[in-house]
Design a protein around this motif. Structure first.
Motif, PDB file in Angstrom:
ATOM      1  N   SER A   1       0.841  -1.190   0.000  1.00  0.00           N
ATOM      2  CA  SER A   1       0.000   0.000   0.000  1.00  0.00           C
ATOM      3  C   SER A   1       0.875   1.238   0.000  1.00  0.00           C
ATOM      4  O   SER A   1       1.905   1.281   0.675  1.00  0.00           O
ATOM      5  CB  SER A   1      -0.916  -0.001   1.230  1.00  0.00           C
ATOM      6  OG  SER A   1      -1.669   1.184   1.307  1.00  0.00           O
ATOM      7  N   GLN A   2       0.461   2.219  -0.766  1.00  0.00           N
ATOM      8  CA  GLN A   2       1.174   3.495  -0.772  1.00  0.00           C
ATOM      9  C   GLN A   2       0.149   4.616  -0.723  1.00  0.00           C
ATOM     10  O   GLN A   2      -0.761   4.690  -1.550  1.00  0.00           O
ATOM     11  CB  GLN A   2       2.036   3.640  -2.027  1.00  0.00           C
ATOM     12  CG  GLN A   2       2.751   4.988  -2.107  1.00  0.00           C
ATOM     13  CD  GLN A   2       3.693   5.064  -3.288  1.00  0.00           C
ATOM     14  OE1 GLN A   2       4.395   4.115  -3.604  1.00  0.00           O
ATOM     15  NE2 GLN A   2       3.715   6.209  -3.959  1.00  0.00           N
ATOM     16  N   ALA A   3       0.283   5.493   0.261  1.00  0.00           N
ATOM     17  CA  ALA A   3      -0.605   6.643   0.399  1.00  0.00           C
ATOM     18  C   ALA A   3       0.221   7.914   0.307  1.00  0.00           C
ATOM     19  O   ALA A   3       1.235   8.054   0.991  1.00  0.00           O
ATOM     20  CB  ALA A   3      -1.357   6.590   1.722  1.00  0.00           C
ATOM     21  N   THR A   4      -0.202   8.819  -0.547  1.00  0.00           N
ATOM     22  CA  THR A   4       0.469  10.099  -0.678  1.00  0.00           C
ATOM     23  C   THR A   4      -0.555  11.208  -0.453  1.00  0.00           C
ATOM     24  O   THR A   4      -1.701  11.109  -0.879  1.00  0.00           O
ATOM     25  CB  THR A   4       1.112  10.262  -2.066  1.00  0.00           C
ATOM     26  OG1 THR A   4       0.124  10.024  -3.078  1.00  0.00           O
ATOM     27  CG2 THR A   4       2.252   9.284  -2.238  1.00  0.00           C
ATOM     28  N   GLY A   5      -0.135  12.261   0.236  1.00  0.00           N
ATOM     29  CA  GLY A   5      -1.032  13.354   0.565  1.00  0.00           C
ATOM     30  C   GLY A   5      -0.659  14.645  -0.136  1.00  0.00           C
ATOM     31  O   GLY A   5       0.514  14.882  -0.444  1.00  0.00           O
ATOM     32  N   ASP A   6      -1.664  15.462  -0.384  1.00  0.00           N
ATOM     33  CA  ASP A   6      -1.451  16.754  -1.025  1.00  0.00           C
ATOM     34  C   ASP A   6      -2.378  17.769  -0.366  1.00  0.00           C
ATOM     35  O   ASP A   6      -3.598  17.583  -0.349  1.00  0.00           O
ATOM     36  CB  ASP A   6      -1.765  16.649  -2.518  1.00  0.00           C
ATOM     37  CG  ASP A   6      -1.390  17.914  -3.274  1.00  0.00           C
ATOM     38  OD1 ASP A   6      -0.565  18.686  -2.762  1.00  0.00           O
ATOM     39  OD2 ASP A   6      -1.933  18.127  -4.384  1.00  0.00           O
ATOM     40  N   ILE A   7      -1.807  18.826   0.204  1.00  0.00           N
ATOM     41  CA  ILE A   7      -2.614  19.838   0.887  1.00  0.00           C
ATOM     42  C   ILE A   7      -3.371  20.683  -0.138  1.00  0.00           C
ATOM     43  O   ILE A   7      -2.801  21.172  -1.113  1.00  0.00           O
ATOM     44  CB  ILE A   7      -1.726  20.741   1.769  1.00  0.00           C
ATOM     45  CG1 ILE A   7      -1.163  19.909   2.939  1.00  0.00           C
ATOM     46  CG2 ILE A   7      -2.508  21.931   2.297  1.00  0.00           C
ATOM     47  CD1 ILE A   7      -0.220  20.678   3.842  1.00  0.00           C
ATOM     48  N   ILE A   8      -4.683  20.809   0.088  1.00  0.00           N
ATOM     49  CA  ILE A   8      -5.547  21.582  -0.806  1.00  0.00           C
ATOM     50  C   ILE A   8      -5.673  23.021  -0.334  1.00  0.00           C
ATOM     51  O   ILE A   8      -5.558  23.956  -1.124  1.00  0.00           O
ATOM     52  CB  ILE A   8      -6.944  20.937  -0.886  1.00  0.00           C
ATOM     53  CG1 ILE A   8      -6.845  19.510  -1.430  1.00  0.00           C
ATOM     54  CG2 ILE A   8      -7.883  21.779  -1.744  1.00  0.00           C
ATOM     55  CD1 ILE A   8      -8.138  18.731  -1.306  1.00  0.00           C
ATOM     56  N   SER A   9      -5.934  23.202   0.957  1.00  0.00           N
ATOM     57  CA  SER A   9      -6.119  24.558   1.480  1.00  0.00           C
ATOM     58  C   SER A   9      -5.790  24.587   2.965  1.00  0.00           C
ATOM     59  O   SER A   9      -5.889  23.570   3.660  1.00  0.00           O
ATOM     60  CB  SER A   9      -7.554  25.042   1.248  1.00  0.00           C
ATOM     61  OG  SER A   9      -8.468  24.248   1.977  1.00  0.00           O
ATOM     62  N   VAL A  10      -5.411  25.775   3.459  1.00  0.00           N
ATOM     63  CA  VAL A  10      -5.119  25.992   4.871  1.00  0.00           C
ATOM     64  C   VAL A  10      -5.857  27.260   5.304  1.00  0.00           C
ATOM     65  O   VAL A  10      -5.719  28.318   4.672  1.00  0.00           O
ATOM     66  CB  VAL A  10      -3.604  26.155   5.128  1.00  0.00           C
ATOM     67  CG1 VAL A  10      -3.344  26.420   6.606  1.00  0.00           C
ATOM     68  CG2 VAL A  10      -2.843  24.927   4.652  1.00  0.00           C
TER      69      VAL A  10
END
Length: 296
Positions: free
Chosen positions: A53-62
């Motif tokens: 399994s590989q999970a990658t994250g990407d921030i959309i908004s803060v």
């Protein structure tokens, strides 16, 4: 502060990745725990196992207000699933919202819907006349479209907050399904532009009843079991058994036990096992409709 948030989200995504591999749901809320446990049991019945399994994250908004910071982020989860002597790659994209107070993570919840994007081009209507000339349904073309656009959005069509049925309609149209006469949003199956389309084009409940009620052109022949479906066929979902149909997916492949794997949007998914037991929306009262797609 930003670096700390990025690291916190990265660490959180890595913990979730390990949870999805091991079936350890302790870091999730109750709905997600239930979904992961249901999937673990279902995997055992299917003779299937997640081996990587590989999970990658990407921030959309803060967004920050006083001492509270809210971070919306997207996760791409890719899992290699082995079943009997074969394997396949499942992919899902879902959005989450993490809340930090004075730099500490206080909550992290899954968002069931994505942000609305404005309509782009007006393009389907111009191709409609050509599509009416060939009335055979090409399953390969429908599946090819589902594979190309499962995690992207064709600018020729409007994008909705709940985009699942709009996406499936596009797949069927790409496969040669002819639109009906346009004009009345409550009748037929058609798309003119971002402001004009039938309810059946983009609303799951309307689409389900259109398929079972149509007498010519695009229609659905109901099957009793999911295993009877072919790539290019459609599954409709009523998650809570209320009689209101919530979701639509397209079959793109079959596993080694002849069960469907589906692509879908809203929670963008590729090669997902058809039951949706790994969804927080799943309930024991779920109802399915299995439609063989026919064009005549």
């Amino acid at each position: 502060m930003k670096k700390k948030l990025v690291k916190a989200i990265h660490d959180r995504v890595e913990k979730m990745n390990q949870a999805y591999v091991r079936g350890n749901a302790s870091i999730f809320d109750e709905d997600e725990k239930k979904a992961i446990e249901q999937e673990r049991k279902e995997m055992e019945k299917r003779g299937a196992e997640v081996v990587r399994s590989q999970a990658t994250g990407d921030i959309i908004s803060v967004r920050t207000h006083e001492q509270v910071t809210q971070v919306d982020y997207a996760i791409l989860l890719e899992r290699l699933i082995v079943q009997d002597e074969g394997s396949y790659m499942e992919e899902r994209v879902f959005k989450r919202r993490a809340t930090f107070t004075e730099g500490r993570l206080r909550a992290d919840v899954r968002l069931l819907q994505g942000p609305v994007q404005d309509a782009l081009n007006e393009g389907a209507g111009a191709r409609d006349e050509q599509s009416q000339k060939h009335r055979e349904y090409n399953r390969r073309d429908a599946v090819r479209y589902a594979e190309r656009w499962w995690n992207d959005y064709n600018p020729a069509f409007k994008r909705f907050e709940d985009n699942c049925t709009n996406f499936i309609s596009q797949c069927l149209y790409a496969g040669g399904a002819p639109m009906t006469a346009k004009g009345n949003t409550h009748h037929g199956w058609w798309y003119e532009n971002s402001q004009s389309m039938s309810l059946s084009w983009s609303v799951a409940h309307s689409f389900r009843w259109y398929l079972s009620g149509a007498q010519k052109g695009l229609r659905g022949e109901e099957k009793q079991r999911a295993s009877q479906l072919l790539p290019g066929d459609v599954i409709c979902y009523d998650f809570d058994g209320s009689g209101r149909w919530d979701h639509t997916a397209i079959v793109v492949a079959k596993d080694l036990r002849n069960e469907p794997l589906v692509n879908a949007q809203t929670v963008n998914s590729r090669m997902r096992y058809w039951t949706y037991q790994n969804s927080p929306a799943y309930t024991p009262d779920i109802q399915y409709k299995f439609f063989r797609i026919v064009v005549d």
